[in-house]
Design a protein around this motif. Structure first.
Motif, PDB file in Angstrom:
ATOM      1  N   ALA A  82      39.191  -1.567   0.673  1.00  0.00           N
ATOM      2  CA  ALA A  82      38.502  -0.931   1.800  1.00  0.00           C
ATOM      3  C   ALA A  82      37.090  -1.470   1.884  1.00  0.00           C
ATOM      4  O   ALA A  82      36.437  -1.706   0.862  1.00  0.00           O
ATOM      5  N   GLY A  83      36.625  -1.697   3.115  1.00  0.00           N
ATOM      6  CA  GLY A  83      35.264  -2.182   3.287  1.00  0.00           C
ATOM      7  C   GLY A  83      34.960  -2.481   4.743  1.00  0.00           C
ATOM      8  O   GLY A  83      35.830  -2.404   5.617  1.00  0.00           O
ATOM      9  N   ARG A  84      33.712  -2.824   5.016  1.00  0.00           N
ATOM     10  CA  ARG A  84      33.286  -3.139   6.375  1.00  0.00           C
ATOM     11  C   ARG A  84      33.848  -4.493   6.810  1.00  0.00           C
ATOM     12  O   ARG A  84      33.981  -5.411   6.011  1.00  0.00           O
ATOM     13  N   ARG A  85      34.162  -4.587   8.093  1.00  0.00           N
ATOM     14  CA  ARG A  85      34.648  -5.836   8.664  1.00  0.00           C
ATOM     15  C   ARG A  85      33.475  -6.696   9.098  1.00  0.00           C
ATOM     16  O   ARG A  85      32.395  -6.200   9.443  1.00  0.00           O
ATOM     17  N   ASP A  86      33.712  -8.011   9.102  1.00  0.00           N
ATOM     18  CA  ASP A  86      32.633  -8.924   9.504  1.00  0.00           C
ATOM     19  C   ASP A  86      32.217  -8.706  10.954  1.00  0.00           C
ATOM     20  O   ASP A  86      31.031  -8.779  11.289  1.00  0.00           O
ATOM     21  N   GLY A  87      33.187  -8.429  11.816  1.00  0.00           N
ATOM     22  CA  GLY A  87      32.858  -8.240  13.226  1.00  0.00           C
ATOM     23  C   GLY A  87      32.460  -6.820  13.566  1.00  0.00           C
ATOM     24  O   GLY A  87      32.350  -6.488  14.764  1.00  0.00           O
ATOM     25  N   GLY A  88      32.268  -5.984  12.581  1.00  0.00           N
ATOM     26  CA  GLY A  88      31.926  -4.594  12.820  1.00  0.00           C
ATOM     27  C   GLY A  88      33.112  -3.681  12.605  1.00  0.00           C
ATOM     28  O   GLY A  88      34.268  -4.080  12.739  1.00  0.00           O
ATOM     29  N   GLY A  89      32.845  -2.464  12.254  1.00  0.00           N
ATOM     30  CA  GLY A  89      33.908  -1.515  11.986  1.00  0.00           C
ATOM     31  C   GLY A  89      34.290  -1.490  10.515  1.00  0.00           C
ATOM     32  O   GLY A  89      33.613  -2.064   9.649  1.00  0.00           O
ATOM     33  N   PHE A  90      35.392  -0.836  10.226  1.00  0.00           N
ATOM     34  CA  PHE A  90      35.821  -0.621   8.846  1.00  0.00           C
ATOM     35  C   PHE A  90      37.321  -0.914   8.758  1.00  0.00           C
ATOM     36  O   PHE A  90      38.065  -0.741   9.743  1.00  0.00           O
TER      37      PHE A  90
END
Length: 399
Positions: free
Chosen positions: A376-384
């Motif tokens: 689980a973690g943040r996405r590069d383009g934003g969001g989770f």
């Protein structure tokens, strides 16, 4: 001849007990010397040899071989002078028994051979007509030594049985404590997932109702308010039903023979077939949820774990993703594993006052409970993004 108790050899209690035993045996020897006539009646020398032969028995537990030699040193001349032979037999047998019961069988064998050999040799050279009597006595010597070896082996067997029983009891207690800890953790995860999901939805739906009421009091949208309140009521009823079912499981029984994992399948929560309800509940909070389930047929334990992971991921997305969030949930089977993916495009800023909870920890524990992994973690383009791989074989044996 009494068997030894668990008293420590050489201790004060051991010396006291053996001193009393030696005194009682000396009284028996005196009675035998007085009333039996299989030799000369002991005179002063005979009484001295007979009674002194009992003194070493006080240390028989701590120094059995030394005690045997000391006893032989007194009773050998006693027999040689032809005093009443029966009187000296008990003390000699006790010394032999002590050697056998306190040492290895090989030591008892060597001791018996030496005693019998020396006795036969001496009597054959001095009184050949007494050889038959010596052979009879040798039989008693062998019997006493065998009795001592048997008692020793029996004690070792009993001690090993008791040790195994104690070890098994400790193992059972440790297993019981482990199962209780696992059950407490499972209940904590269930209540966390249930309450966090329900309270988050209620909070969001309440905010929607409050916004509708405050946006334009003059032109109140009664239908929107009624829908928001209905959503809140539905969420509360669903949460109450799941909580009641969870408590019923807790009241019914604890972990059974199959372990705590089996309780996952008997629990009240649905599996993959309940994902649609989760998505619908998240949509009532204003989120856009896209649910894709492809050929997902999983064992009950794996399905329950996937359901909980999706539930917690949706809760976190709705709580932290901000308004107008889009959530994509994908469930599919690949490489003998159920793959779960939950992504969102939320752009909520970090809240310094926010205290991290147990959501991510609980999801990872859910995955590990069926032998899977979770990232689980943040996405590069934003969001989770939450991604889990749950092996289907992990729940195959659960009914």
């Amino acid at each position: 001849m009494p068997a030894f108790t668990r008293v420590v050899p050489g201790s004060r209690r051991a010396l006291r007990d053996d001193a009393l035993f030696a005194a009682g045996l000396a009284v028996l020897a005196a009675v035998l010397a007085t009333f039996f006539e299989d030799g000369r009646r002991p005179d002063l020398l005979g009484w001295g040899l007979l009674l002194c032969a009992h003194v070493p028995l006080v240390w028989r537990r701590s120094r059995p071989l030394t005690v045997l030699l000391a006893v032989i040193a007194f009773i050998a001349p006693y027999h040689a002078i032809d005093y009443t032979h029966t009187a000296a037999v008990p003390v000699g047998m006790v010394a032999l028994y002590t050697v056998a019961v306190t040492g290895r069988p090989r030591r008892a064998l060597i001791t018996g051979l030496l005693v019998v050999g020396v006795t036969l040799s001496v009597n054959a050279s001095m009184e050949p007509h007494q050889v038959a009597e010596v052979l009879r006595i040798s039989g008693w010597i062998v019997s006493v030594l065998l009795l001592g070896v048997y008692v020793r082996i029996h004690r070792q067997y009993v001690a090993s049985v008791l040790e195994r029983a104690e070890r098994a009891e400790r193992t059972r207690e440790e297993e019981a404590r482990r199962r209780v800890a696992e059950e407490r953790l499972r209940v904590a995860r269930d209540l966390h997932d249930l309450l966090a999901h329900s309270i988050t939805l209620v909070g969001v739906q309440t905010s929607v109702a409050a916004h509708v009421l405050a946006a334009d009091p003059e032109r109140l949208d009664r239908a929107a308010v009624a829908k928001a309140l209905d959503d809140i009521a539905d969420t509360c009823r669903s949460a109450r039903g799941e909580l009641r079912a969870t408590l019923q499981v807790l009241r019914a029984a604890g972990p059974g023979p199959e372990g705590p994992e089996a309780d996952e399948t008997r629990g009240p929560l649905p599996g993959l077939d309940g994902l649609a309800d989760l998505a619908a509940a998240a949509r009532t909070s204003g989120a856009s949820v896209e649910l894709t389930v492809r050929d997902a047929d999983a064992p009950p334990a794996v399905g329950a774990a996937a359901y909980r992971i999706v539930q917690e991921a949706l809760t976190n997305a709705v709580r932290h993703g901000g308004p107008g969030i889009t959530i994509r949930v994908g469930i599919g089977v690949a490489d003998a594993a159920l793959r779960v993916s939950v992504t969102d495009d939320g752009r909520a800023a970090d809240d310094p006052a926010h205290t991290p909870g147990f959501g991510l920890v609980g999801m990872r524990e859910r995955a590990r409970s069926v032998g899977g992994t979770l990232e689980a973690g943040r996405r590069d383009g934003g969001g989770f993004e939450v991604s889990a791989v749950l092996p289907l074989a992990a729940g195959g044996s659960v009914s």
